[in-house]
Write a protein that holds these residues in place. Structure first.
Motif, PDB file in Angstrom:
ATOM      1  N   SER A 120       0.826  -1.203   0.000  1.00  0.00           N
ATOM      2  CA  SER A 120       0.000   0.000   0.000  1.00  0.00           C
ATOM      3  C   SER A 120       0.862   1.256   0.000  1.00  0.00           C
ATOM      4  O   SER A 120       0.578   2.227  -0.708  1.00  0.00           O
ATOM      5  CB  SER A 120      -0.922  -0.011   1.219  1.00  0.00           C
ATOM      6  OG  SER A 120      -1.864   1.036   1.143  1.00  0.00           O
ATOM      7  N   ILE A 121       1.936   1.248   0.780  1.00  0.00           N
ATOM      8  CA  ILE A 121       2.863   2.381   0.786  1.00  0.00           C
ATOM      9  C   ILE A 121       3.497   2.552  -0.593  1.00  0.00           C
ATOM     10  O   ILE A 121       3.676   3.675  -1.088  1.00  0.00           O
ATOM     11  CB  ILE A 121       3.937   2.190   1.875  1.00  0.00           C
ATOM     12  CG1 ILE A 121       3.297   2.259   3.263  1.00  0.00           C
ATOM     13  CG2 ILE A 121       5.031   3.238   1.743  1.00  0.00           C
ATOM     14  CD1 ILE A 121       4.242   1.869   4.381  1.00  0.00           C
ATOM     15  N   ALA A 122       3.830   1.429  -1.236  1.00  0.00           N
ATOM     16  CA  ALA A 122       4.450   1.491  -2.566  1.00  0.00           C
ATOM     17  C   ALA A 122       3.515   2.126  -3.587  1.00  0.00           C
ATOM     18  O   ALA A 122       3.970   2.830  -4.498  1.00  0.00           O
ATOM     19  CB  ALA A 122       4.857   0.097  -3.009  1.00  0.00           C
ATOM     20  N   ASP A 123       2.206   1.882  -3.466  1.00  0.00           N
ATOM     21  CA  ASP A 123       1.263   2.530  -4.377  1.00  0.00           C
ATOM     22  C   ASP A 123       1.366   4.044  -4.291  1.00  0.00           C
ATOM     23  O   ASP A 123       1.186   4.753  -5.281  1.00  0.00           O
ATOM     24  CB  ASP A 123      -0.172   2.104  -4.044  1.00  0.00           C
ATOM     25  CG  ASP A 123      -0.580   0.834  -4.769  1.00  0.00           C
ATOM     26  OD1 ASP A 123       0.107   0.461  -5.732  1.00  0.00           O
ATOM     27  OD2 ASP A 123      -1.573   0.215  -4.361  1.00  0.00           O
ATOM     28  N   GLN A 124       1.647   4.550  -3.101  1.00  0.00           N
ATOM     29  CA  GLN A 124       1.709   5.998  -2.900  1.00  0.00           C
ATOM     30  C   GLN A 124       3.096   6.561  -3.211  1.00  0.00           C
ATOM     31  O   GLN A 124       3.219   7.681  -3.705  1.00  0.00           O
ATOM     32  CB  GLN A 124       1.315   6.342  -1.459  1.00  0.00           C
ATOM     33  CG  GLN A 124      -0.048   5.816  -1.048  1.00  0.00           C
ATOM     34  CD  GLN A 124      -1.141   6.251  -2.008  1.00  0.00           C
ATOM     35  OE1 GLN A 124      -1.206   7.418  -2.393  1.00  0.00           O
ATOM     36  NE2 GLN A 124      -1.990   5.318  -2.426  1.00  0.00           N
ATOM     37  N   SER A 125       4.144   5.807  -2.907  1.00  0.00           N
ATOM     38  CA  SER A 125       5.494   6.285  -3.199  1.00  0.00           C
ATOM     39  C   SER A 125       5.845   6.114  -4.675  1.00  0.00           C
ATOM     40  O   SER A 125       6.782   6.719  -5.175  1.00  0.00           O
ATOM     41  CB  SER A 125       6.530   5.560  -2.338  1.00  0.00           C
ATOM     42  OG  SER A 125       6.556   4.176  -2.627  1.00  0.00           O
ATOM     43  N   GLY A 126       5.064   5.260  -5.375  1.00  0.00           N
ATOM     44  CA  GLY A 126       5.217   5.116  -6.821  1.00  0.00           C
ATOM     45  C   GLY A 126       6.250   4.092  -7.206  1.00  0.00           C
ATOM     46  O   GLY A 126       5.921   2.955  -7.547  1.00  0.00           O
ATOM     47  N   ALA A 127       7.503   4.455  -7.195  1.00  0.00           N
ATOM     48  CA  ALA A 127       8.578   3.596  -7.692  1.00  0.00           C
ATOM     49  C   ALA A 127       8.735   2.346  -6.837  1.00  0.00           C
ATOM     50  O   ALA A 127       8.713   2.406  -5.607  1.00  0.00           O
ATOM     51  CB  ALA A 127       9.893   4.374  -7.722  1.00  0.00           C
ATOM     52  N   ARG A 128       8.897   1.210  -7.514  1.00  0.00           N
ATOM     53  CA  ARG A 128       9.094  -0.074  -6.826  1.00  0.00           C
ATOM     54  C   ARG A 128      10.574  -0.432  -6.682  1.00  0.00           C
ATOM     55  O   ARG A 128      10.962  -1.130  -5.758  1.00  0.00           O
ATOM     56  CB  ARG A 128       8.416  -1.193  -7.597  1.00  0.00           C
ATOM     57  CG  ARG A 128       6.982  -1.506  -7.226  1.00  0.00           C
ATOM     58  CD  ARG A 128       6.037  -0.383  -7.376  1.00  0.00           C
ATOM     59  NE  ARG A 128       4.646  -0.845  -7.268  1.00  0.00           N
ATOM     60  CZ  ARG A 128       3.610  -0.035  -7.232  1.00  0.00           C
ATOM     61  NH1 ARG A 128       3.789   1.272  -7.312  1.00  0.00           N
ATOM     62  NH2 ARG A 128       2.388  -0.517  -7.138  1.00  0.00           N
ATOM     63  N   LYS A 129      11.394   0.010  -7.610  1.00  0.00           N
ATOM     64  CA  LYS A 129      12.788  -0.432  -7.634  1.00  0.00           C
ATOM     65  C   LYS A 129      13.575  -0.090  -6.367  1.00  0.00           C
ATOM     66  O   LYS A 129      14.386  -0.913  -5.916  1.00  0.00           O
ATOM     67  CB  LYS A 129      13.485   0.129  -8.869  1.00  0.00           C
ATOM     68  CG  LYS A 129      12.984  -0.465 -10.173  1.00  0.00           C
ATOM     69  CD  LYS A 129      13.738   0.121 -11.362  1.00  0.00           C
ATOM     70  CE  LYS A 129      13.181  -0.390 -12.676  1.00  0.00           C
ATOM     71  NZ  LYS A 129      13.908   0.180 -13.838  1.00  0.00           N
ATOM     72  N   PRO A 130      13.396   1.095  -5.766  1.00  0.00           N
ATOM     73  CA  PRO A 130      14.139   1.350  -4.519  1.00  0.00           C
ATOM     74  C   PRO A 130      13.827   0.346  -3.422  1.00  0.00           C
ATOM     75  O   PRO A 130      14.714  -0.046  -2.656  1.00  0.00           O
ATOM     76  CB  PRO A 130      13.704   2.769  -4.137  1.00  0.00           C
ATOM     77  CG  PRO A 130      13.299   3.398  -5.432  1.00  0.00           C
ATOM     78  CD  PRO A 130      12.681   2.287  -6.228  1.00  0.00           C
ATOM     79  N   TRP A 131      12.578  -0.078  -3.338  1.00  0.00           N
ATOM     80  CA  TRP A 131      12.206  -1.084  -2.350  1.00  0.00           C
ATOM     81  C   TRP A 131      12.886  -2.418  -2.655  1.00  0.00           C
ATOM     82  O   TRP A 131      13.396  -3.090  -1.752  1.00  0.00           O
ATOM     83  CB  TRP A 131      10.692  -1.275  -2.337  1.00  0.00           C
ATOM     84  CG  TRP A 131       9.918  -0.096  -1.844  1.00  0.00           C
ATOM     85  CD1 TRP A 131       9.364   0.899  -2.605  1.00  0.00           C
ATOM     86  CD2 TRP A 131       9.609   0.221  -0.489  1.00  0.00           C
ATOM     87  NE1 TRP A 131       8.714   1.813  -1.801  1.00  0.00           N
ATOM     88  CE2 TRP A 131       8.851   1.420  -0.496  1.00  0.00           C
ATOM     89  CE3 TRP A 131       9.875  -0.393   0.736  1.00  0.00           C
ATOM     90  CZ2 TRP A 131       8.367   2.011   0.667  1.00  0.00           C
ATOM     91  CZ3 TRP A 131       9.393   0.199   1.896  1.00  0.00           C
ATOM     92  CH2 TRP A 131       8.661   1.385   1.861  1.00  0.00           C
ATOM     93  N   ILE A 132      12.864  -2.811  -3.927  1.00  0.00           N
ATOM     94  CA  ILE A 132      13.497  -4.073  -4.307  1.00  0.00           C
ATOM     95  C   ILE A 132      14.989  -4.036  -3.991  1.00  0.00           C
ATOM     96  O   ILE A 132      15.566  -5.010  -3.495  1.00  0.00           O
ATOM     97  CB  ILE A 132      13.257  -4.365  -5.800  1.00  0.00           C
ATOM     98  CG1 ILE A 132      11.750  -4.568  -6.067  1.00  0.00           C
ATOM     99  CG2 ILE A 132      14.033  -5.602  -6.250  1.00  0.00           C
ATOM    100  CD1 ILE A 132      11.387  -4.728  -7.532  1.00  0.00           C
TER     101      ILE A 132
END
Length: 464
Positions: free
Chosen positions: A77-89
């Motif tokens: 859910s946080i990723a939907d708001q922060s947009g980019a997925r790659k930093p999390w990965i």
């Protein structure tokens, strides 16, 4: 909701291949560490108490599953708001890589707490990365092709896992008595099988493989644009998660699918985590036998995913998952019912003579046949479940729903491994513990039969 939620990523074959290679990069951890090499080594050789070690391995999976279940929907859910997925990965990749490298120090007789901690960290990091990678799929692939692409990516994963597994079995893993690999060679790098080095090396190997092959995803696969700053993304994401959970009572089809998937995925997870260790304990398989067993399963799994991609495209994800679950039920029942000299709980008696070589007894050969059914079905049941959800949600809500999807795959997965542990402790028999997996597979199958496809076909109230 920010405007980025409705954007669709530019589609290109290079970007899609970069996304699919994530599965190729990630799978060796599950193949050679969790299932076929390090896991059985942990159970059979790290300590002198294989039953206790098997229960400890199950407990490790239970702890990992609880953490994954609690945090995956929040992070999605946080990723939907922060947009980019790659930093999390990237963040979780760093944790996974370091943890896998530290498995090298799990020497026979050393405290088991350290490899358990490293496995928990590697497992949760791997699963969190999968949440973010999966949530990219709805923007990269048309719904018509999502089942084919999902199964193709899963098949690529098994191919990658098989390549690493073959390398380990052929060139690194040695028979403790002869000191030779399956090809009759001395292990590369002077690895000592008696010290478990052939199994311990799978952690660093999986780490290096993962590091190398996630790079195409970072270089070529387009990411969603950055959205809210981190603190704002956390606040908004948590609020959106609450809204999404409230929506589920009005989206009965998606809710039913998630519950069904929660149940049958528990059985699948338990089978993947415990299947190799169960065979190692029952037949006394060393690293070579388990490695060859894993290679055979992965070869069959590649074919299974290829065939399932076509079935999914023409008959749909639901039919593909149902077929896979029937095969998994048959395979699990067969494995649980087999022992030295019998199968189907003694209804079929088998000769006990050992013909020598790999899988020398009749019971081992029968177990191998049941394993082929697992190989055909455990890839498609997961790949087509992923495409089932991708066809049922919009790109704007993919992060939240794939986070809940991860929750549905892990929320009660501790129940499968916990049930195994409790029944094994109570009965003193891993066979009775493994039998509990049948309950989860059957319950999920029954519930999925009554689930609409796509799940979004269920009428929703206006404004959701």
């Amino acid at each position: 909701m920010t405007s980025l939620a409705t954007e669709t990523l530019p589609r290109s074959s290079r970007g899609i291949w970069g996304w699919m290679l994530f599965d190729w990069a990630a799978q060796p951890f599950f193949t050679v560490v969790t299932t076929f090499i390090f896991g059985p080594y942990f159970v059979a050789r790290l300590t002198e108490d294989p039953v206790g070690a098997q229960a400890a391995w199950s407990n490790m999976a239970t702890v990992s599953a609880i953490i994954i279940a609690v945090l995956s929907p929040i992070l999605g859910s946080i990723a939907d708001q922060s947009g980019a997925r790659k930093p999390w990965i990237a963040f979780f990749a760093a944790i996974k890589i370091v943890s896998l490298c530290l498995l090298w120090f799990a020497e026979p007789g050393s405290p088991i707490i350290y490899p358990i901690v490293f496995m928990v960290l590697a497992s949760i990091s791997a699963e969190f990365s999968i949440v973010f990678n999966d949530s990219m799929m709805t923007r990269l692939v048309d719904k018509r092709d999502v089942g084919r692409i999902s199964n193709l990516a899963w098949g690529l994963g098994y191919l990658g896992g098989m390549i690493v597994l073959i390398t380990v079995v052929a060139f690194l893993a040695a028979n403790p008595e002869s000191g030779k690999t399956l090809l009759g060679l001395d292990p590369l790098f002077g690895l000592d099988a008696k010290a478990g080095e052939d199994a311990r090396i799978t952690g660093p190997i999986s780490a290096v493989w993962y590091l190398l092959f996630i790079l195409p995803m970072f270089f070529f696969t387009p990411d969603a644009p950055r959205g809210l700053p981190f603190a704002a993304a956390v606040r908004t994401g948590l609020r959106e998660l609450g809204t999404t959970l409230g929506e589920l009572k009005h989206r009965a089809g998606i809710l039913r699918f998630l519950v069904a998937r929660m149940l049958y995925q528990d059985g699948v997870n338990g089978l993947l985590i415990l299947g190799g260790t169960f065979a190692a304990a029952m037949f006394g398989w060393a690293t070579i036998e388990i490695g060859v067993f894993g290679i055979i399963l992965n070869v069959v799994a590649i074919f299974g995913c290829w065939a399932a991609g076509s079935i999914d495209r023409h008959l749909g994800s639901k039919v593909t998952v149902l077929i896979s679950l029937v095969l998994l039920l048959a395979a699990t029942f067969g494995m649980v019912s087999t022992g030295q000299g019998f199968t189907l709980f003694g209804l079929v008696q088998l000769p006990t003579a050992d013909g020598g070589g790999l899988f020398g007894t009749a019971a081992e050969k029968i177990y191998l046949l049941y394993g082929l059914l697992v190989g055909l079905s455990f890839g498609p049941v997961q790949a087509s479940s992923r495409s089932y959800l991708a066809r049922s949600v919009s790109p704007s809500e993919a992060g939240r729903y794939f986070g809940i999807y991860a929750l549905s795959g892990r929320a009660t997965s501790f129940m499968a491994t916990l049930s195994f542990s409790l029944v094994t402790y109570w009965s003193g028999s891993a066979r009775f513990g493994m039998a509990t997996l049948l309950v989860f597979l059957l319950a999920g199958l029954i519930l999925l039969v009554a689930t609409p496809y796509p799940a979004e076909k269920t009428k929703e109230p206006a404004g959701t």
